[in-house]
Design a protein around this motif. Structure first.
Motif, mmCIF file in Angstrom:
data_model
loop_
_atom_site.group_PDB
_atom_site.id
_atom_site.type_symbol
_atom_site.label_atom_id
_atom_site.label_comp_id
_atom_site.label_asym_id
_atom_site.label_seq_id
_atom_site.Cartn_x
_atom_site.Cartn_y
_atom_site.Cartn_z
ATOM 1 N N SER A 116 -20.790 11.181 -6.898
ATOM 2 C CA SER A 116 -19.357 10.888 -6.920
ATOM 3 C C SER A 116 -18.679 11.434 -5.672
ATOM 4 N N ILE A 117 -17.471 10.903 -5.442
ATOM 5 C CA ILE A 117 -16.632 11.350 -4.329
ATOM 6 C C ILE A 117 -15.276 11.751 -4.910
ATOM 7 N N ILE A 118 -14.779 12.881 -4.455
ATOM 8 C CA ILE A 118 -13.484 13.418 -4.871
ATOM 9 C C ILE A 118 -12.491 13.259 -3.715
ATOM 10 N N ALA A 119 -11.249 12.981 -4.051
ATOM 11 C CA ALA A 119 -10.167 12.968 -3.061
ATOM 12 C C ALA A 119 -9.045 13.865 -3.565
ATOM 13 N N ARG A 120 -8.519 14.701 -2.670
ATOM 14 C CA ARG A 120 -7.325 15.505 -2.975
ATOM 15 C C ARG A 120 -6.186 14.900 -2.169
ATOM 16 N N ILE A 121 -5.133 14.488 -2.838
ATOM 17 C CA ILE A 121 -4.046 13.792 -2.156
ATOM 18 C C ILE A 121 -2.729 14.497 -2.462
ATOM 19 N N SER A 122 -2.049 14.916 -1.400
ATOM 20 C CA SER A 122 -0.800 15.653 -1.555
ATOM 21 C C SER A 122 0.311 14.773 -2.093
ATOM 22 N N GLU A 123 1.196 15.414 -2.820
ATOM 23 C CA GLU A 123 2.378 14.784 -3.384
ATOM 24 C C GLU A 123 3.125 13.975 -2.319
ATOM 25 N N GLY A 124 3.547 12.793 -2.704
ATOM 26 C CA GLY A 124 4.335 11.969 -1.801
ATOM 27 C C GLY A 124 3.522 11.010 -0.955
ATOM 28 N N ASN A 125 2.207 11.087 -1.022
ATOM 29 C CA ASN A 125 1.364 10.217 -0.202
ATOM 30 C C ASN A 125 0.898 9.033 -1.056
ATOM 31 N N GLU A 126 1.865 8.231 -1.471
ATOM 32 C CA GLU A 126 1.578 7.086 -2.348
ATOM 33 C C GLU A 126 0.663 6.067 -1.685
ATOM 34 N N GLN A 127 0.769 5.911 -0.357
ATOM 35 C CA GLN A 127 -0.118 4.970 0.343
ATOM 36 C C GLN A 127 -1.574 5.380 0.186
ATOM 37 N N SER A 128 -1.851 6.673 0.284
ATOM 38 C CA SER A 128 -3.218 7.158 0.138
ATOM 39 C C SER A 128 -3.714 6.964 -1.292
ATOM 40 N N ILE A 129 -2.860 7.234 -2.265
ATOM 41 C CA ILE A 129 -3.253 7.014 -3.659
ATOM 42 C C ILE A 129 -3.593 5.545 -3.876
ATOM 43 N N HIS A 130 -2.751 4.658 -3.369
ATOM 44 C CA HIS A 130 -2.997 3.216 -3.504
ATOM 45 C C HIS A 130 -4.300 2.813 -2.816
ATOM 46 N N LEU A 131 -4.527 3.301 -1.620
ATOM 47 C CA LEU A 131 -5.750 2.993 -0.879
ATOM 48 C C LEU A 131 -6.989 3.439 -1.659
ATOM 49 N N HIS A 132 -6.938 4.627 -2.234
ATOM 50 C CA HIS A 132 -8.076 5.112 -3.012
ATOM 51 C C HIS A 132 -8.269 4.280 -4.285
ATOM 52 N N GLU A 133 -7.177 3.897 -4.925
ATOM 53 C CA GLU A 133 -7.287 3.031 -6.106
ATOM 54 C C GLU A 133 -7.952 1.710 -5.749
ATOM 55 N N LEU A 134 -7.596 1.126 -4.599
ATOM 56 C CA LEU A 134 -8.213 -0.127 -4.155
ATOM 57 C C LEU A 134 -9.719 0.010 -3.992
ATOM 58 N N ASN A 135 -10.184 1.228 -3.719
ATOM 59 C CA ASN A 135 -11.604 1.487 -3.525
ATOM 60 C C ASN A 135 -12.267 2.087 -4.762
ATOM 61 N N GLY A 136 -11.631 1.932 -5.912
ATOM 62 C CA GLY A 136 -12.250 2.310 -7.173
ATOM 63 C C GLY A 136 -12.098 3.761 -7.583
ATOM 64 N N PHE A 137 -11.259 4.525 -6.900
ATOM 65 C CA PHE A 137 -11.011 5.911 -7.297
ATOM 66 C C PHE A 137 -10.043 5.915 -8.482
ATOM 67 N N LYS A 138 -10.271 6.838 -9.408
ATOM 68 C CA LYS A 138 -9.425 6.982 -10.591
ATOM 69 C C LYS A 138 -8.777 8.367 -10.574
ATOM 70 N N LEU A 139 -7.542 8.438 -11.021
ATOM 71 C CA LEU A 139 -6.837 9.707 -11.101
ATOM 72 C C LEU A 139 -7.486 10.584 -12.162
ATOM 73 N N MET A 140 -7.835 11.809 -11.771
ATOM 74 C CA MET A 140 -8.406 12.787 -12.707
ATOM 75 C C MET A 140 -7.327 13.720 -13.223
ATOM 76 N N GLY A 141 -6.342 14.010 -12.388
ATOM 77 C CA GLY A 141 -5.296 14.933 -12.793
ATOM 78 C C GLY A 141 -4.476 15.387 -11.606
ATOM 79 N N VAL A 142 -3.465 16.192 -11.891
ATOM 80 C CA VAL A 142 -2.569 16.687 -10.858
ATOM 81 C C VAL A 142 -2.451 18.196 -11.006
ATOM 82 N N MET A 143 -2.644 18.908 -9.908
ATOM 83 C CA MET A 143 -2.376 20.348 -9.868
ATOM 84 C C MET A 143 -0.935 20.518 -9.409
#
Length: 165
Positions: A116-143
């Motif tokens: 698996s691959i993990i991504a940590r994405i800072s608050e406010g970076n909606e473009q990065s979240i969208h890009l990762h979703e397009l590549n099959g990444f799923k949200l695990m949670g928010v710290m």
């Protein structure tokens, strides 16, 4: 025309410049201290077949890069990588990040033993979240409020892409 390829030692100065700009101007990284050339050489030399660095290049200029890094030094986690993706400021919004992320995911599936691959994405970076979703990444949670940069607390979204069934 943009070409994707494995990074080379000769790319490190441009990679360092892209990353240092991200340190100074974005919350895409939680680093707050600029990286030296020696640091980037050390970072690059610690790579192996499971943890590559790829670059997007046009006319010998590095437009962006993506890297897989060890999620943890603990041996049991050697099947999990963390992805880092940075695009040079004047080239953002041109699809380079999308090309790089898709390429590194494909390479991870075809040429590594990663699970698996993990991504940590800072608050406010909606473009990065969208890009990762397009590549099959799923949200695990928010710290919540996990880091502080530019005088503000930042929450961090964790996303994961499973590579193997």
């Amino acid at each position: 025309m943009v070409q994707l390829r494995a990074a080379q030692l000769s790319d490190l100065e441009q990679i360092r410049a892209i990353y240092n700009d991200a340190i100074l101007t974005t919350t895409a990284t939680s680093d707050t201290e600029l990286k030296s050339q020696e640091d980037r050489v050390r970072w690059f030399s610690e790579r192996d077949e499971n943890f590559p660095v790829w670059v997007a290049v046009e006319n010998n200029l590095v437009l962006g890069y993506v890297a897989l890094s060890k999620w943890s030094e603990r041996k049991a986690y050697s099947i999990t990588a963390e992805v880092s993706l940075y695009v040079e400021a004047t080239n953002r919004g041109k699809g380079i990040g999308e090309l790089l992320l898709a390429a590194i995911v494909k390479r991870a599936i075809e040429s590594t033993n990663l699970h698996s691959i993990i991504a940590r994405i800072s608050e406010g970076n909606e473009q990065s979240i969208h890009l990762h979703e397009l590549n099959g990444f799923k949200l695990m949670g928010v710290m919540k409020e996990a880091g502080s940069k530019f005088g503000k607390l930042h929450s961090v979204s964790f996303m994961q892409k499973m590579l193997r069934e």
